[in-house]
Motif scaffolding. Structure first.
Motif, PDB file in Angstrom:
ATOM      1  N   VAL A 135       0.831  -1.212   0.000  1.00  0.00           N
ATOM      2  CA  VAL A 135       0.000   0.000   0.000  1.00  0.00           C
ATOM      3  C   VAL A 135       0.860   1.254   0.000  1.00  0.00           C
ATOM      4  CG1 VAL A 135      -1.931  -1.172   1.105  1.00  0.00           C
ATOM      5  CG2 VAL A 135      -0.242  -0.011   2.527  1.00  0.00           C
ATOM      6  N   HIS A 136       2.016   1.204   0.662  1.00  0.00           N
ATOM      7  CA  HIS A 136       2.900   2.372   0.619  1.00  0.00           C
ATOM      8  C   HIS A 136       3.405   2.624  -0.793  1.00  0.00           C
ATOM      9  CE1 HIS A 136       3.963   2.003   5.215  1.00  0.00           C
ATOM     10  NE2 HIS A 136       2.721   2.434   4.990  1.00  0.00           N
ATOM     11  N   GLY A 137       3.628   1.561  -1.545  1.00  0.00           N
ATOM     12  CA  GLY A 137       4.045   1.722  -2.931  1.00  0.00           C
ATOM     13  C   GLY A 137       2.987   2.382  -3.791  1.00  0.00           C
ATOM     14  N   LEU A 138       1.731   2.308  -3.361  1.00  0.00           N
ATOM     15  CA  LEU A 138       0.634   2.976  -4.077  1.00  0.00           C
ATOM     16  C   LEU A 138       0.355   4.370  -3.533  1.00  0.00           C
ATOM     17  CD1 LEU A 138      -1.852  -0.039  -4.340  1.00  0.00           C
ATOM     18  CD2 LEU A 138      -0.322   0.847  -6.115  1.00  0.00           C
ATOM     19  N   GLY A 139       1.197   4.821  -2.602  1.00  0.00           N
ATOM     20  CA  GLY A 139       1.004   6.149  -2.032  1.00  0.00           C
ATOM     21  C   GLY A 139      -0.058   6.199  -0.954  1.00  0.00           C
ATOM     22  N   ILE A 140      -0.295   5.094  -0.266  1.00  0.00           N
ATOM     23  CA  ILE A 140      -1.364   5.016   0.722  1.00  0.00           C
ATOM     24  C   ILE A 140      -0.757   4.830   2.105  1.00  0.00           C
ATOM     25  CG2 ILE A 140      -3.409   3.736   1.479  1.00  0.00           C
ATOM     26  CD1 ILE A 140      -3.636   2.766  -1.457  1.00  0.00           C
TER      27      ILE A 140
END
Length: 413
Positions: A135-140
């Motif tokens: 999710v961090h890779g998706l900017g979340i």
């Protein structure tokens, strides 16, 4: 309002297909029900948000969550099936989500039962870290990592439980529009990061800090920063978490880095997953370095045994390399000769000398065969009343041939 029976089970149908069951979770902004998908004939979890018609920002945040969750697909995240809006009360629309119904307990219930062993905690922590890396890779940013939002499932009997991260109800897009009022703390007070407590901008490192407090609680069995929201928030700004001294050094360093006051000093979710996976490998099962194989030393050749020669012959070689007789002796003897210093002429003549030595060995072997044959003939002659036939021998020229003729005559009757 929902019509609930005395047993807590509703009789309402949302979206024309989801019949609500009992409440399995409740928060300040939503409630979670079991529900039956009448179209597909399966049980789901339905999250129904509280009506917030008067707050346009809250509706935007809820709609953002629906769009956000619809894009996520990871084995350590609860799967979203559907989304809709409950419009039974026209002026109070209520968004809802339908998700997979996870059978099992959450991490909060697991901690209440007992502390979590490190090997089991490594599996749980690595699974959550893997989901956060995704999710961090998706900017979340999840912004609400806590034990109650980590569900534990048993995929196969005998295997460790696997985690599933849920409740992105207060998730936000990095660099997106802030959907909460300035200075408002969003999240559970006991697991807030220092930057969340101060109302500072957030980053993926905020989730890492919260997860660090969750792992520490699993080990100690108690909340690190209890108390009211203000007490809990202030406490983490004045002291670092107390990490048990009896933990392995690797775990102490890992938890200390995850709960560092400075966000830049915390590991990323990907690095955290690698560290927790590595903690599962014992030193005995880790592959060892290949040992360098030493150079093999071949065993020395056995010493050359003296040749067995016929009586009257000795293993004496003159300068020319020819065999020479030493009289009629009963045994063979070897005359050792000290090698002379090599000269340039010797080096050039070495191949010829080697050929001569080979011829000498062949001659010695032939002489041995003749001697054994002669001995056999003598034995036969002694035991036979008749005169034995003379055994023909091969013709050999030179000194060796003369000795063979003499030997043959000596054994004649």
């Amino acid at each position: 309002m929902l019509e609930e029976s005395p047993s807590g089970v509703t009789t309402d149908v949302l979206g024309g297909r989801y019949r609500l069951g009992e409440v399995i979770g409740r928060g300040g902004m939503s409630s979670v029900y079991t529900a039956r998908d009448q179209n597909l004939g399966r049980d789901v979890a339905l999250k129904l948000f509280a009506p917030q018609a008067a707050d346009a920002d809250e509706l935007k945040r809820q709609e953002a969550e629906i769009r956000l969750l619809a894009t996520l697909n990871h084995p350590s995240l609860v799967t979203l099936f559907d989304a809709g809006v409950d419009t039974r009360v026209p002026d109070q629309p209520r968004p809802f989500l339908t998700m997979e119904l996870v059978e099992g307990q959450d991490l909060r219930s697991r901690i209440r039962h007992s502390c979590v062993p490190l090997d089991e905690l490594s599996v749980i922590g690595a699974g959550v870290a893997d989901a956060l890396a995704y999710v961090h890779g998706l900017g979340i940013i999840h912004r609400d990592i806590k034990p109650a939002n980590i569900l534990l499932i048993q995929v196969r009997p005998g295997e460790p439980v696997r985690p599933k991260l849920t409740d992105f109800g207060i998730a936000r897009i990095v660099d997106g529009t802030r959907l909460t009022a300035t200075g408002t703390m969003v999240g559970t007070a006991a697991y807030l990061s220092p930057e969340q407590a101060m109302g500072s901008p957030l980053s993926p490192a905020s989730d890492i800090y919260s997860l660090g407090l969750v792992l520490l609680e699993c080990i100690k069995g108690t909340v690190e920063y209890p108390g009211s929201a203000v007490e809990s928030a202030v406490a983490r700004l004045h002291r670092a978490p107390e990490i048990p001294d009896d933990l392995p050094t690797e775990w102490q360093h890992l938890l200390a880095s995850m709960t560092a006051l400075e966000p830049l000093e915390r590991p990323s979710a990907g690095d955290l997953e690698v560290a927790l996976r590595h903690a599962l490998v014992s030193p005995e099962s880790a592959p060892a370095e290949l040992a360098e194989e030493p150079t093999r030393v071949l065993p020395a050749l056995p010493a050359r045994q003296p040749s067995i020669l016929p009586p009257g012959l000795s293993e004496q070689s003159g300068p020319s390399g020819q065999w020479e007789g030493s009289g009629t002796q009963s045994t063979a003897r070897t005359t050792a000769r000290k090698p002379a210093p090599r000269t340039s002429a010797d080096r050039h003549s070495k191949p010829t000398a080697a050929k001569r030595r080979r011829r000498l060995r062949v001659g010695a072997a032939l002489a041995t065969a003749v001697l054994l044959g002669g001995a056999a003939a003598v034995t036969v002659a002694a035991n036979s009343p008749e005169k034995p036939d003379v055994v023909p021998y091969p013709s050999v020229s030179g000194t060796l041939g003369d000795h063979l003729v003499e030997l043959q005559r000596s054994v004649e009757p």
